[in-house]
Enzyme design. Structure first.
Site, PDB file in Angstrom:
ATOM      1  CB  SER A   1     -49.272  86.233  18.166  1.00  0.00           C
ATOM      2  OG  SER A   1     -49.492  86.315  19.565  1.00  0.00           O
TER       3      SER A   1
ATOM      4  CE1 TYR B   1     -50.334  80.816  18.215  1.00  0.00           C
ATOM      5  CE2 TYR B   1     -49.574  82.346  19.889  1.00  0.00           C
ATOM      6  CZ  TYR B   1     -50.410  82.055  18.841  1.00  0.00           C
ATOM      7  OH  TYR B   1     -51.321  82.984  18.405  1.00  0.00           O
TER       8      TYR B   1
HETATM    9  N1  LIG Z   1     -57.094  84.560  20.267  1.00  0.00           N
HETATM   10  C1  LIG Z   1     -55.973  85.195  20.618  1.00  0.00           C
HETATM   11  O1  LIG Z   1     -55.780  85.597  21.792  1.00  0.00           O
HETATM   12  C2  LIG Z   1     -54.915  85.476  19.578  1.00  0.00           C
HETATM   13  C3  LIG Z   1     -53.863  86.338  19.947  1.00  0.00           C
HETATM   14  C4  LIG Z   1     -52.859  86.608  19.015  1.00  0.00           C
HETATM   15  C5  LIG Z   1     -52.918  86.030  17.762  1.00  0.00           C
HETATM   16  N2  LIG Z   1     -53.960  85.191  17.449  1.00  0.00           N
HETATM   17  C6  LIG Z   1     -53.944  84.608  16.103  1.00  0.00           C
HETATM   18  O2  LIG Z   1     -55.145  84.979  15.447  1.00  0.00           O
HETATM   19  C7  LIG Z   1     -55.426  84.020  14.425  1.00  0.00           C
HETATM   20  C8  LIG Z   1     -56.881  83.618  14.534  1.00  0.00           C
HETATM   21  O3  LIG Z   1     -57.092  82.944  15.752  1.00  0.00           O
HETATM   22  P1  LIG Z   1     -58.455  82.992  16.586  1.00  0.00           P
HETATM   23  O4  LIG Z   1     -58.152  83.596  17.888  1.00  0.00           O
HETATM   24  O5  LIG Z   1     -59.531  83.573  15.742  1.00  0.00           O
HETATM   25  O6  LIG Z   1     -58.681  81.454  16.874  1.00  0.00           O
HETATM   26  P2  LIG Z   1     -59.767  80.367  16.425  1.00  0.00           P
HETATM   27  O7  LIG Z   1     -61.131  80.943  16.434  1.00  0.00           O
HETATM   28  O8  LIG Z   1     -59.459  79.183  17.274  1.00  0.00           O
HETATM   29  O9  LIG Z   1     -59.385  80.061  14.910  1.00  0.00           O
HETATM   30  C9  LIG Z   1     -58.268  79.354  14.492  1.00  0.00           C
HETATM   31  C10 LIG Z   1     -58.607  78.855  13.097  1.00  0.00           C
HETATM   32  O10 LIG Z   1     -57.449  78.299  12.501  1.00  0.00           O
HETATM   33  C11 LIG Z   1     -57.859  77.143  11.799  1.00  0.00           C
HETATM   34  N3  LIG Z   1     -56.775  76.199  11.610  1.00  0.00           N
HETATM   35  C12 LIG Z   1     -55.985  75.632  12.556  1.00  0.00           C
HETATM   36  N4  LIG Z   1     -55.100  74.808  11.978  1.00  0.00           N
HETATM   37  C13 LIG Z   1     -55.357  74.848  10.649  1.00  0.00           C
HETATM   38  C14 LIG Z   1     -54.795  74.196   9.535  1.00  0.00           C
HETATM   39  N5  LIG Z   1     -53.763  73.328   9.655  1.00  0.00           N
HETATM   40  N6  LIG Z   1     -55.296  74.449   8.307  1.00  0.00           N
HETATM   41  C15 LIG Z   1     -56.332  75.310   8.164  1.00  0.00           C
HETATM   42  N7  LIG Z   1     -56.906  75.955   9.167  1.00  0.00           N
HETATM   43  C16 LIG Z   1     -56.424  75.713  10.411  1.00  0.00           C
HETATM   44  C17 LIG Z   1     -58.935  76.546  12.689  1.00  0.00           C
HETATM   45  O11 LIG Z   1     -59.692  75.642  11.933  1.00  0.00           O
HETATM   46  P3  LIG Z   1     -60.409  74.354  12.610  1.00  0.00           P
HETATM   47  O12 LIG Z   1     -61.731  74.872  13.094  1.00  0.00           O
HETATM   48  O13 LIG Z   1     -60.490  73.399  11.506  1.00  0.00           O
HETATM   49  O14 LIG Z   1     -59.525  73.896  13.744  1.00  0.00           O
HETATM   50  C18 LIG Z   1     -59.702  77.792  13.100  1.00  0.00           C
HETATM   51  O15 LIG Z   1     -60.677  78.125  12.143  1.00  0.00           O
HETATM   52  C19 LIG Z   1     -54.445  82.864  14.642  1.00  0.00           C
HETATM   53  O16 LIG Z   1     -53.373  82.999  13.739  1.00  0.00           O
HETATM   54  C20 LIG Z   1     -53.948  83.097  16.061  1.00  0.00           C
HETATM   55  O17 LIG Z   1     -52.677  82.544  16.264  1.00  0.00           O
HETATM   56  C21 LIG Z   1     -54.960  84.917  18.330  1.00  0.00           C
END
Ligand SMILES: NC(=O)c1ccc[n+]([C@@H]2O[C@H](COP(=O)([O-])OP(=O)(O)OC[C@H]3O[C@@H](n4cnc5c(N)ncnc54)[C@H](OP(=O)(O)O)[C@@H]3O)[C@@H](O)[C@H]2O)c1
Length: 246
Positions: free
Chosen positions: A138, A151
């Site tokens: 990120s 984070y």
């Molecule tokens: N959205 C943003 O603005 C943003 C920006 C920069 C980076 N990111 C990164 O992008 C990646 C994807 O995020 P997203 O935005 O697509 O968010 P999201 O839709 O909330 O997805 C996060 C996923 O991680 C899973 N997860 C959380 N803890 C876990 C664990 N202990 N074991 C297995 N799975 C776990 C969640 O599963 P559950 O459904 O079981 O909770 C969910 O499926 C993440 O690494 C995030 O940090 C996001």
């Protein structure tokens, strides 16, 4: 046809990416915490054209299960070409400040569990001199800010770890790709007001698939304008930065 493992498959960014791979006829193995989410994703990806789809329920913090999960993925897919590590949680910063245990949990989910997985995956790909590793870090890892530095510091670990891993595996033809999204409209950020800097998961997915196809062993800011934003943020002197309310 690529054989692709997706860790944290239920993530909105991972799902959008898996759909692109499925529509091209790739085979996917999905890993996440929720069986019902993975089952409905499997059905959807099959309809979209995936050559094969498998799944496994696992919490990324169950380090002792990582090796068995990787074996399962390899035998279900008949090998492994690409691993996408996408899981993460945007924990409550204030709650972390009040709880060392919660801080540890957030660091584990967003940082240590990724490092543990990558260590095992790297050993396999290094031995074979083949494979592509894609990890979602990120922009938050580029500089700690008071609003989300737990984070952010976990993501800084992922960024630094993948930087070193990229150097180690580059001569072997194993690209390590670090994805640094900015603000993305997903369930993780549902509570945030949205503005012009926000991207959709499909935009990030297109960037990830493009990087895999190019075999680009590099760091990718998505959308790309975040590279400039973060360059400016990193240039702010600490004497100024410490006074900012970011
Ligand atoms: N959205 C943003 O603005 C943003 C920006 C920069 C980076 N990111 C990164 O992008 C990646 C994807 O995020 P997203 O935005 O697509 O968010 P999201 O839709 O909330 O997805 C996060 C996923 O991680 C899973 N997860 C959380 N803890 C876990 C664990 N202990 N074991 C297995 N799975 C776990 C969640 O599963 P559950 O459904 O079981 O909770 C969910 O499926 C993440 O690494 C995030 O940090 C996001």
């Amino acid at each position: 046809m690529k054989k692709i493992l997706v860790m944290g498959a239920g993530s909105a960014i991972a799902e959008a990416t898996a759909r692109v791979f499925a529509e091209r006829g790739d085979a996917l193995f999905l890993v996440g915490r929720k069986a019902d989410v993975l089952e409905s994703m499997c059905a959807d990806l099959r309809v979209r054209g995936a050559k094969g789809v498998g799944m496994h329920v696992m919490d990324a913090n169950q380090f002792e299960d990582h090796e068995a999960m990787l074996n399962m993925a390899e035998s279900a897919l008949g090998g492994l070409d690409v691993v996408l590590v996408a899981h993460g949680t945007l924990g409550d910063q204030k709650a972390c400040e009040a709880s060392a245990a919660l801080t540890l949990q957030e660091l584990s989910t967003n940082g240590v569990s990724v490092v543990m997985l990558l260590t095992r995956i790297a050993a396999r790909f290094e031995q074979r001199r083949a494979g592509t590793i894609v990890v979602i870090s990120s922009v938050a890892g580029d500089r700690g800010r008071q609003s989300n530095y737990v984070y952010g510091s976990a993501k800084a670990l992922v960024t630094a770890f993948t930087s070193g891993l990229r150097q180690r595996l580059y001569p072997l033809g194993v690209p390590v790709i670090t994805i640094k999204p900015g603000f993305v409209d997903t369930p993780m950020t549902a509570a945030f007001p949205k503005g012009p800097l926000w991207a959709k998961p499909q935009q990030i997915a297109a960037g990830i698939v493009g990087a895999v196809d190019r075999g680009s062993a590099s760091v990718l800011y998505l959308p790309s304008f975040w590279r400039l934003i973060m360059l400016m943020i990193r240039c702010i002197p600490e004497s100024v930065f410490r006074r900012l309310k970011l």
